[in-house]
Design an enzyme around this catalytic site. Structure first.
Site, short mmCIF file in Angstrom:
data_model
loop_
_atom_site.label_atom_id
_atom_site.label_comp_id
_atom_site.label_asym_id
_atom_site.label_seq_id
_atom_site.Cartn_x
_atom_site.Cartn_y
_atom_site.Cartn_z
CG HIS A 168 27.74 72.35 49.31
ND1 HIS A 168 28.52 72.00 50.39
CD2 HIS A 168 27.90 71.35 48.42
CE1 HIS A 168 29.10 70.85 50.19
NE2 HIS A 168 28.76 70.43 48.99
CB SER A 212 31.57 69.34 47.26
OG SER A 212 31.84 69.54 48.62
#
Length: 235
Positions: A140, A117
């Site tokens: 993501h 992330s």
């Protein structure tokens, strides 16, 4: 200095380093070829809200002053950042990443375990980045917990925040913004989510990370950067 005084001095230095590790998760070893500072970014990046006590966190209000001190300290010649993070607060992570990328001292990052992330831009923020073969990185889209208003302005805010991440990663690594968005929006790889998980080799092939290697490789690279940097530029 007598042997007894030298031994006492070494004990005091070890005690100071242990205390520094316990308090901040960082250490400045002075016995190597060059004086470097080791900063660890582990667990979850804690931002404006305090996370539960059982969470392993990296607090941005601890890291930011450390980075300023490292930049200003003439005795510290370089910085190595060790990452094993699941991600966390986007703005806090980006703030730390921007500070690291803006330093003019030699910096090297090493991803161990995971750099997921917001850990992705943190790994890319150093002048040279490394990842071990067994580590993974999850890319993501931006997500938010808690109450979210279902209005167009919310989607616009998400899109702008995501664009900040894409731009930073593209500017600080070898991956293009288009390819990074493709990896970010991949379907069928993550359960109940979109995105991509890259292992160490794939992260290097994609240009996200510069080198595949371990701690010895990262420190050797940092030493090379230190030795090739003019002293006046390293202050």
């Amino acid at each position: 200095m007598s042997e007894e005084e030298e031994e006492r001095s070494l004990d005091e230095e070890r005690s100071d380093q242990t205390e520094e590790i316990i308090k901040t998760g960082s250490v400045t070893p002075a016995k190597g070829k060059h004086v470097i500072h080791c900063l660890t970014i582990v667990g979850q990046i804690e931002g404006h809200y305090i996370l539960p006590p059982q969470n392993k966190t990296t607090k941005y209000e601890h890291v930011i002053p450390q980075l300023v001190a490292i930049q200003q300290d003439p005795t510290i010649e370089g910085l190595i950042i060790i990452l094993n993070t699941v991600g966390g607060d986007v703005e806090a992570g980006l703030a730390i990443a921007e500070l690291i990328s803006g330093m003019n001292k030699p910096t090297v990052s090493l991803v161990l375990g995971g750099g997921h992330s917001i850990g992705v831009p943190l790994a890319c923020s150093a002048k040279q980045s490394f990842i071990v073969p067994s580590a993974t990185m999850t890319i993501h889209p931006v997500r938010m917990n808690g109450l979210v208003l279902g209005v167009p302005q919310t989607l616009s805010y998400f899109d702008k925040m995501q664009e900040r991440i894409v731009r930073f990663v593209a500017e600080n690594s070898g991956i293009s913004s288009q390819r990074f968005r493709e990896l970010m929006m991949t379907t069928g790889e993550l359960m109940m989510d979109v995105g991509t998980v890259l292992d160490g080799d794939a992260a290097v092939q994609e240009g996200l990370i510069d080198h595949l290697g371990g701690l010895g490789d990262a420190i050797a690279c940092l030493y090379e950067l230190i030795e090739s940097t003019p002293k006046e530029d390293a202050q």
